[in-house]
Write an enzyme that holds these catalytic residues in place. Structure first.
Site, PDB file in Angstrom:
ATOM      1  N   HIS A 130      81.990 -48.598 -11.250  1.00  0.00           N
ATOM      2  CA  HIS A 130      82.947 -47.936 -10.319  1.00  0.00           C
ATOM      3  C   HIS A 130      82.641 -46.905 -11.678  1.00  0.00           C
ATOM      4  O   HIS A 130      82.451 -45.760 -11.285  1.00  0.00           O
ATOM      5  CB  HIS A 130      84.408 -48.588 -10.540  1.00  0.00           C
ATOM      6  CG  HIS A 130      85.169 -47.822  -9.373  1.00  0.00           C
ATOM      7  ND1 HIS A 130      86.141 -48.277  -8.266  1.00  0.00           N
ATOM      8  CD2 HIS A 130      86.408 -46.847 -10.459  1.00  0.00           C
ATOM      9  CE1 HIS A 130      87.211 -47.376  -8.100  1.00  0.00           C
ATOM     10  NE2 HIS A 130      87.022 -46.599  -8.997  1.00  0.00           N
ATOM     11  N   GLU A 131      83.688 -46.904 -12.729  1.00  0.00           N
ATOM     12  CA  GLU A 131      83.193 -45.733 -13.183  1.00  0.00           C
ATOM     13  C   GLU A 131      82.260 -44.835 -13.400  1.00  0.00           C
ATOM     14  O   GLU A 131      81.645 -43.503 -13.523  1.00  0.00           O
ATOM     15  CB  GLU A 131      84.060 -46.019 -15.127  1.00  0.00           C
ATOM     16  CG  GLU A 131      85.243 -46.351 -14.332  1.00  0.00           C
ATOM     17  CD  GLU A 131      86.302 -45.372 -13.910  1.00  0.00           C
ATOM     18  OE1 GLU A 131      86.328 -44.429 -13.980  1.00  0.00           O
ATOM     19  OE2 GLU A 131      87.636 -46.226 -13.226  1.00  0.00           O
TER      20      GLU A 131
END
Length: 604
Positions: A392-393
């Site tokens: 995600h990051e």
């Protein structure tokens, strides 16, 4: 638990981000701080003169951008340090000084927008024809024209800029109450005292003992409820501040002002809430399957609103390197243009601060500026959920990487509306690869658990919060008040509707969920998580189905940054968010995952 963690100074370098690439040390940071402070008056000579010539306008915009970037770099270094060592008073002081400095820069530049809006559009076109370097600001100037009716005088704009810092103190007060003053009872279990804190709650909620999970959830909720009146007052104050700003700028509502910032039609917001409500029966089906798989009962502590549902069984144990390689394999459909810089950031340039140390705050985020690495903050826990967080990051960071590589500073700060597309896209593509590679049912179930954690947060919790937030703002706009009783009661009602009778509810503690989300101090923030996961899953489907053509469209979307409106950026990738279709497609993906989950748990 936290007592066993190393001090920050004891954490191995490979587990820390390379913050020394921003400033070598605090002395270098202090020098940069003083240089920005000494430059605050450099914009004054331009005040009242922006309409004189194309060169004057260009010079003012360039000087403002350089000053902004320098101040933001000062703020970045301070905030990164504070995140990793929150108890360090030096970092707290640096962060406060940097925030004040950024506010001073914003105040010094406050005259620019009102003055530009006093220049006739035809004259601006003439300026751009006369000065080719002004062309880079065309979209920026077009966006300003859309705000013309809502920009006040230079004097009022300066006051609005200055008042931003004290108004932000409401959020700071809530953070202080939550992170410093909140007290949680420990969990007594099997002769042990398990401490409950913001740092430990995630681990306790997946403990093998249902008793530990229940007590941890209850004690965590009780800690929040003890401060419910204080936090209700800070949230009401923060929301009132935004209502004040909307009225001061002559918007019909706070929602209208929020959407106008990114040129988002209200039907995008309405489509989300309507489509979400229409698909609540799908969520009811999921809870029913999960309830059956859990032995016939499901409680609110099994499905915490601020965390992932407690998994049915343990997933694989992963090292950081193994998780990173999973993400790299997942993103291979985008080709070496995407994968190679990501690999270098993971293993050579140390973008990620993933180790655990005393004083490190909870959560995960991506940060950075043009000229710095796109840093990632997280605490890696050796499981698939941490792999998902990393994916995600990295989606955010690769979005930033491409934007900053291809866009000037003025277009490097893309909106949340597109940011959450990039982050969820990485999760969707990586998940698809893992399910394709899976050779046994246990691993498939573990991957599906990661998927449901993602969808639960983004396509269940966040739309529910969006409904709640809208009602709060509408209540204030009618002249009514918010209080702890209303906030807690309404929150419980909305989640109960989403559970459809399949989850046994502790209403007051469930209702306390509004205190778990600092997002509510950022107006109309949460709905964009839901539109983000919708667009992301639609795009991932396109890439997996079409291959390179869809991958190239996606890369062009990442490179656009803020140089176009968010909806236009997504159209580059092939997605129309003015239609409810991408949201329906996301629920279609969820339904497919639920079908597979039901098949797997029924066959055991």
């Amino acid at each position: 638990m936290s007592e066993a963690l190393p001090k920050r100074s004891e954490l191995p370098k490979e587990q820390q981000w390379s913050i020394e690439t921003v400033f070598a040390n605090e002395a270098e940071w202090e020098k940069a701080f003083q240089e920005v402070a000494a430059s605050l008056d450099e914009l004054k000579p331009f005040a009242g003169r922006l309409g004189e010539s194309a060169q004057t306008l260009l010079q003012a915009l360039q000087k403002r951008d350089r000053l902004n970037l320098a101040a933001q770099k000062v703020g970045l270094y301070a905030s990164l340090n504070l995140s990793t060592d929150g108890a360090n008073p030096t970092y707290a002081a640096m962060n406060a000084r940097a925030s004040s400095l950024i506010a001073q820069v914003n105040a010094a530049a406050a005259f620019i927008v009102p003055e530009i809006l006093r220049i006739e559009p035809a004259k601006l076109e003439q300026f751009m024809a006369q000065e080719p370097e002004l062309a880079v600001y065309r979209h920026y100037l077009e966006r300003l024209q859309l705000r013309r009716a809502h920009i006040r005088s230079a004097e009022v704009e300066e006051v609005m800029a200055q008042v931003g810092d004290p108004l932000a103190s409401l959020s700071a007060a809530a953070a202080a109450a939550t992170n410093a003053d909140m007290v949680f009872r420990p969990v007594e279990f099997d002769g042990m005292r398990l401490p409950v804190s913001h740092a430990t709650i995630g681990g306790l909620l997946v403990h093998e003992s249902p008793l530990v999970r229940r007590l941890a959830w209850e004690h965590y909720a009780d800690g929040h409820l003890a401060l419910k009146n204080t936090l209700a007052a800070t949230l009401q104050g923060s929301m009132k501040a935004f209502v004040f700003q909307a009225r001061a700028r002559n918007y019909p509502s706070s929602l209208a002002m929020s959407l106008a910032f990114n040129h988002i039609p209200q039907k995008v917001y309405d489509n989300l809430l309507e489509t979400f409500r229409a698909h609540l029966p799908l969520w009811h089906r999921y809870w029913a399957i999960r309830k059956k798989a859990s032995g016939g009962s499901l409680h609110t502590y099994d499905v915490p609103t601020y965390d992932a549902p407690a998994p049915l069984r343990s997933g694989p144990t992963l090292s950081f390197a193994e998780a990173a390689e999973m993400v790299i394999r997942g993103m291979e459909p985008l080709g070496p243009e995407y994968v190679e810089p990501m690999r270098k950031g993971l293993f050579e340039e140390r973008w990620v601060d993933w180790g655990l140390n005393q004083g490190k705050r909870a959560g995960a985020y991506s940060s950075g500026l043009k000229g710095t690495y796109p840093f990632i903050f997280m605490s890696f826990q050796n499981d698939l959920f941490s792999m998902s967080t990393l994916a995600h990051e990295l989606g955010h960071s690769m979005h930033s990487y491409f934007t900053r590589l291809h866009q000037p500073h003025v277009y490097c700060r893309y909106s949340l509306f597109v940011a959450e597309v990039a982050s969820n896209f990485n999760q969707a593509l990586t998940r698809a690869r893992l399910l394709e590679e899976a050779t046994d049912d246990d691993f498939k179930i573990a991957v599906l658990e990661e998927a449901f954690a993602n969808f639960h947060r983004y396509l269940f919790v966040m739309p529910t919060l969006a409904r709640f937030e809208l009602e709060c703002y509408q209540r204030l706009e009618r002249g009514e008040a918010l209080n702890a009783a209303f906030l807690t009661g309404r929150m419980a009602e909305l989640f109960a509707e989403g559970y459809g009778g399949e989850v046994e509810i502790d209403a007051e503690r469930l209702g306390a969920s509004w205190m778990n989300f600092s997002h509510l101090y950022s107006p109309y923030y949460v709905y964009q998580y839901a539109t983000g996961i919708a667009a992301a899953n639609a795009l991932a489907q396109d890439v997996l189905r079409e291959g390179e053509p869809a991958a190239q469209r996606y890369l062009e979307f990442l490179k656009a940054g803020d140089s176009v409106f968010p909806l236009d950026a997504l159209r580059i990738a092939g997605i129309d968010m003015e239609s409810p279709e991408p949201i329906r497609r996301a629920f279609g993906v969820l339904e497919h995952l639920i079908d597979e989950f039901e098949r797997l748990v029924s066959s055991r």
